[in-house]
Design an enzyme around this catalytic site. Structure first.
Site, PDB file in Angstrom:
ATOM      1  N   GLN A  21       0.926  -1.128  -0.178  1.00 18.80           N
ATOM      2  CA  GLN A  21      -0.012   0.053  -0.020  1.00 18.80           C
ATOM      3  C   GLN A  21       0.790   1.033   0.036  1.00 18.80           C
ATOM      4  OE1 GLN A  21      -2.797  -1.691   3.342  1.00 18.80           O
ATOM      5  NE2 GLN A  21      -4.073  -0.236   2.100  1.00 18.80           N
ATOM      6  N   ARG A  78       3.966   0.208  12.908  1.00 16.34           N
ATOM      7  CA  ARG A  78       3.858  -1.217  12.681  1.00 16.34           C
ATOM      8  C   ARG A  78       3.681  -0.988  10.899  1.00 16.34           C
ATOM      9  NH1 ARG A  78      -1.759  -3.858  10.830  1.00 16.34           N
ATOM     10  NH2 ARG A  78      -0.987  -6.100  10.395  1.00 16.34           N
ATOM     11  N   HIS A 124       1.021  -8.921   4.721  1.00 17.31           N
ATOM     12  CA  HIS A 124      -0.282  -8.239   4.709  1.00 17.31           C
ATOM     13  C   HIS A 124      -0.530  -8.311   3.180  1.00 17.31           C
ATOM     14  CE1 HIS A 124      -2.117  -4.730   6.537  1.00 17.31           C
ATOM     15  NE2 HIS A 124      -2.695  -4.824   5.648  1.00 17.31           N
ATOM     16  N   ASN A 170      -1.675 -10.417   8.333  1.00 18.74           N
ATOM     17  CA  ASN A 170      -2.741  -9.692   8.568  1.00 18.74           C
ATOM     18  C   ASN A 170      -4.120 -10.175   8.059  1.00 18.74           C
ATOM     19  OD1 ASN A 170      -3.398  -6.761   8.920  1.00 18.74           O
ATOM     20  ND2 ASN A 170      -4.400  -6.880   6.984  1.00 18.74           N
ATOM     21  N   GLU A 171      -4.908 -10.176   8.918  1.00 20.61           N
ATOM     22  CA  GLU A 171      -6.349 -10.340   8.629  1.00 20.61           C
ATOM     23  C   GLU A 171      -6.436 -11.713   7.618  1.00 20.61           C
ATOM     24  OE1 GLU A 171      -8.080  -6.901   7.007  1.00 20.61           O
ATOM     25  OE2 GLU A 171      -7.993  -5.921   8.793  1.00 20.61           O
ATOM     26  N   ASN A 300      -7.740  -5.724  14.268  1.00 21.69           N
ATOM     27  CA  ASN A 300      -7.822  -4.647  13.646  1.00 21.69           C
ATOM     28  C   ASN A 300      -9.221  -4.544  13.540  1.00 21.69           C
ATOM     29  OD1 ASN A 300      -5.118  -4.682  12.573  1.00 21.69           O
ATOM     30  ND2 ASN A 300      -5.507  -5.368  10.405  1.00 21.69           N
ATOM     31  N   TYR A 302     -12.523  -1.499  12.924  1.00 22.57           N
ATOM     32  CA  TYR A 302     -12.848  -0.146  12.194  1.00 22.57           C
ATOM     33  C   TYR A 302     -14.193   0.081  12.758  1.00 22.57           C
ATOM     34  CZ  TYR A 302      -8.739  -0.305   9.400  1.00 22.57           C
ATOM     35  OH  TYR A 302      -7.433  -0.188   8.989  1.00 22.57           O
ATOM     36  N   GLU A 367      -4.717  -2.054  13.931  1.00 16.79           N
ATOM     37  CA  GLU A 367      -5.399  -0.886  12.938  1.00 16.79           C
ATOM     38  C   GLU A 367      -6.762  -0.574  13.497  1.00 16.79           C
ATOM     39  OE1 GLU A 367      -5.985  -2.387   8.786  1.00 16.79           O
ATOM     40  OE2 GLU A 367      -3.920  -3.393   9.052  1.00 16.79           O
ATOM     41  N   TRP A 417      -4.818   3.468  11.616  1.00 14.92           N
ATOM     42  CA  TRP A 417      -4.704   3.452  10.037  1.00 14.92           C
ATOM     43  C   TRP A 417      -5.202   4.405   9.481  1.00 14.92           C
ATOM     44  CZ3 TRP A 417      -2.383  -0.335   7.434  1.00 14.92           C
ATOM     45  CH2 TRP A 417      -2.472  -0.348   6.115  1.00 14.92           C
ATOM     46  N   GLU A 424      -5.448   1.958  -1.619  1.00 11.89           N
ATOM     47  CA  GLU A 424      -6.476   1.363  -0.962  1.00 11.89           C
ATOM     48  C   GLU A 424      -7.111   0.049  -1.564  1.00 11.89           C
ATOM     49  OE1 GLU A 424      -7.616   1.324   2.345  1.00 11.89           O
ATOM     50  OE2 GLU A 424      -9.128   0.031   2.001  1.00 11.89           O
ATOM     51  N   TRP A 425      -6.171  -0.950  -1.850  1.00  6.00           N
ATOM     52  CA  TRP A 425      -6.594  -2.212  -2.529  1.00  6.00           C
ATOM     53  C   TRP A 425      -7.496  -2.050  -3.800  1.00  6.00           C
ATOM     54  CZ3 TRP A 425      -2.917  -5.003  -0.856  1.00  6.00           C
ATOM     55  CH2 TRP A 425      -2.157  -4.751   0.501  1.00  6.00           C
TER      56      TRP A 425
HETATM   57  C1  GBH Z   1      -8.017  -3.126   6.812  1.00  2.71           C
HETATM   58  O1  GBH Z   1      -8.684  -4.140   6.755  1.00  2.71           O
HETATM   59  C2  GBH Z   1      -6.589  -3.801   5.814  1.00  2.71           C
HETATM   60  O2  GBH Z   1      -5.604  -4.122   6.681  1.00  2.71           O
HETATM   61  C3  GBH Z   1      -5.715  -2.485   5.595  1.00  2.71           C
HETATM   62  O3  GBH Z   1      -4.707  -2.763   4.461  1.00  2.71           O
HETATM   63  C4  GBH Z   1      -6.727  -1.597   4.791  1.00  2.71           C
HETATM   64  O4  GBH Z   1      -6.211  -0.394   4.047  1.00  2.71           O
HETATM   65  C5  GBH Z   1      -7.830  -1.042   5.892  1.00  2.71           C
HETATM   66  O5  GBH Z   1      -8.439  -2.167   6.160  1.00  2.71           O
HETATM   67  C6  GBH Z   1      -8.778  -0.113   5.238  1.00  2.71           C
HETATM   68  O6  GBH Z   1      -9.589  -0.647   4.459  1.00  2.71           O
HETATM   69  O7  GBH Z   1     -16.694  -4.697   0.907  1.00  2.71           O
HETATM   70  O8  GBH Z   1     -17.356  -7.071   1.368  1.00  2.71           O
HETATM   71  O9  GBH Z   1     -15.306  -6.620   0.478  1.00  2.71           O
HETATM   72  C7  GBH Z   1     -10.044  -3.944   7.313  1.00  2.71           C
HETATM   73  C8  GBH Z   1     -10.986  -4.990   7.254  1.00  2.71           C
HETATM   74  C9  GBH Z   1     -11.874  -5.995   5.476  1.00  2.71           C
HETATM   75  C10 GBH Z   1     -13.012  -3.981   6.367  1.00  2.71           C
HETATM   76  C11 GBH Z   1     -12.743  -5.832   4.121  1.00  2.71           C
HETATM   77  C12 GBH Z   1     -13.820  -3.829   4.953  1.00  2.71           C
HETATM   78  C13 GBH Z   1     -14.476  -4.924   2.742  1.00  2.71           C
HETATM   79  C14 GBH Z   1     -15.470  -5.873   2.783  1.00  2.71           C
HETATM   80  N1  GBH Z   1     -11.592  -4.904   5.987  1.00  2.71           N
HETATM   81  N2  GBH Z   1     -13.729  -5.306   4.213  1.00  2.71           N
HETATM   82  S1  GBH Z   1     -16.193  -6.085   1.461  1.00  2.71           S
END
Ligand code: GBH
Length: 464
Positions: A21, A78, A124, A170-171, A300, A302, A367, A417, A424-425
């Site tokens: 990222q 981290r 990650h 990670n996750e 992690n 949110y 996070e 975070w 952002e993926w």
């Molecule tokens: C984190 O995941 C990541 O570790 C980090 O790399 C990333 O930048 C950050 O979140 C912010 O997004 O819409 O059904 O696909 C957090 C967990 C997992 C929450 C994926 C949102 C989307 C579900 N995230 N999820 S979906």
């Protein structure tokens, strides 16, 4: 601030990032592609058609980023290592890239020189494309475990004298479910069987890496090692028995399916019942290695989700519907740029309490953060006044303080975070999580108001 409750003196706070990222320089310094490099080149996968080729340019600007961390007064940082920068092809018989080792070694030394404690994530999401091509990556149990353990050992050997805090993955929920279930993330497979296998293999690879660390490195190096799981707190939509049961099921399908094997040696019953023989089993030997394989709980988190039973819904999340609207029509909190993310501090406090009571492991919040709605559509000058993010952190730090000082939860660290706006993926550069604005035309970094908030808050709320 006398009289007010504070976090213990040893409490660590800082920011988190991830290699793919922020680094960029995707083909520099001997790095080979990861599954994310390949995924980004597949049309339609990344919302703005972008990739991490340049990202926040941190491979080149790393020193500036350490200066930034220092200016924020953090105690810890981290970040993650790019496997394919260290072993480009990824495998146990493949060459090690000394330039990659040197890059991270120099970064680590600079952090230590500035009194910043490194937390290093081994994986990650950016596993080597070479291994994916060769044998199917995370789907191939025997091969990937050996190659991952080899990679982990290369890292313990190269950095373990100066790294005391390791995170294996990670996750794993995201790697497996989004990578091999919904296909939203790399490598983009879709289906209802593979992701259970990948999740299982991630657990095993984690556990064998921890075993190697404990047996071969910890005696001399003395650090700790664990895994980071992602979890949002869940609350039932109403008190109907089916929504209450759905809420427990939602947690089992998100968290317990990873946490119970790791901390208790078994998959949860609700998941077994629904998934049946698509859920792999641990052999007795494997179970013994997985159970107890994390020194801490890396979390992690949110947001909080309001849960309803959804019998015709998505099996992979346990037939539940997740939202932020309560049965009386009110919202939990402030809406972010993402559907899945609203501010709700009280849920964070409940989650910390739940994890501490259930697993009795010290917690590191690895996070926690917020994407301000429309932040990408305004000028830099406007974006740095990120009121909704600062308010988010205000609520979440308050919840953290209450969980520790009033409820007695053993939380030892907190990472926002993220340090920087970054890739952002699947959403490319359209969504921003940084406490630092990155202007992608110039790579100029500008602190946002939220950074100032957290610096001051932790200065005021950790015992001197
Ligand atoms: C984190 O995941 C990541 O570790 C980090 O790399 C990333 O930048 C950050 O979140 C912010 O997004 O819409 O059904 O696909 C957090 C967990 C997992 C929450 C994926 C949102 C989307 C579900 N995230 N999820 S979906």
């Amino acid at each position: 601030m006398s009289g007010e409750a504070k976090l213990p003196k040893e409490f660590l706070w800082g920011y988190a990032t991830a290699s793919y990222q922020i680094e960029g320089s995707a083909s520099e310094g001997g790095r080979a592609p990861s599954i994310w490099d390949a995924f980004c080149k597949t049309p339609g996968k990344i919302r703005d058609g972008s990739s991490g080729d340049i990202a926040s340019d941190s491979y080149r600007l790393w020193k500036e980023d350490v200066v930034l961390l220092t200016s924020y007064g953090v105690k810890a940082y981290r970040f993650s290592l790019s496997w394919s920068r260290i072993i480009p092809k990824g495998g146990r018989n493949d060459p090690i890239n000394e330039e990659g080792i040197q890059f991270y070694r120099t970064l680590l030394e600079e952090l230590l020189h500035n009194g910043i404690v490194p937390f290093v994530t081994l994986h990650h999401w950016d596993s080597p494309q070479g291994l994916h091509d060769k044998y199917g990556g995370w789907l191939n149990k025997d091969e990937i475990i050996e190659d991952y353990v080899n990679y982990a050992k290369v890292c313990f050997r190269a950095f373990g004298d100066i790294v005391q805090n390791w995170i294996t993955h990670n996750e794993p929920w995201c790697v497996s479910l989004l990578g091999y279930g919904s296909g939203r993330f790399a490598p983009g497979h879709v289906g209802d069987t593979e992701h259970w296998i990948v999740a299982h293999n991630l657990l095993l690879a984690h556990a064998y890496a921890v075993k190697a660390y404990r047996e071969e490195f910890k005696p001399a190096q003395g650090g700790q090692i664990g895994i980071t799981l992602d979890c949002q707190w869940t609350i039932p939509y109403d008190d109907s028995p089916e929504n209450v049961e759905a809420t427990a099921r939602a947690l089992d399908f998100k968290l317990t399916r990873f946490a119970d094997p790791i901390y208790r040696g078994q998959y949860p019953a609700r998941v077994k019942t629904i998934i049946g023989d698509r859920l792999p089993e641990f052999s007795p030997e494997e179970r013994a290695i997985v159970q107890g394989s994390s020194d801490f709980f890396g979390l992690n988190t949110y947001t909080t989700h309001v849960i309803q039973h959804d019998g015709d819904g998505d099996e992979s999340v346990g037939f539940v519907k997740m939202g932020h609207t309560r049965s009386d029509g009110t919202q939990l909190g402030t809406q972010s740029e993402f559907d899945w993310l609203q501010t709700y501090g009280p849920g964070f406090r409940n989650l910390l309490n739940y994890l501490w009571k259930t697993y009795q492991k010290p917690i590191y919040v690895t996070e926690n953060g917020f994407a301000v709605k429309n932040e990408n559509n305004v000028t830099s000058q406007e974006a740095i006044h990120d009121k909704d993010r600062a308010e988010y952190f205000e609520q979440y730090t308050k919840a953290l303080l209450q969980a520790v000082t009033e409820d007695g939860a053993d939380v030892r660290g907190y990472f926002g975070w993220s340090l920087l706006d970054n890739f952002e993926w699947a959403d490319g550069y359209l969504v921003r999580f940084g406490v630092t604005r990155v202007d992608y035309d110039t790579q100029r970094r500008t602190p946002k108001d939220s950074a100032a908030f957290l610096s001051k808050w932790f200065k005021d709320h950790i015992h001197g």
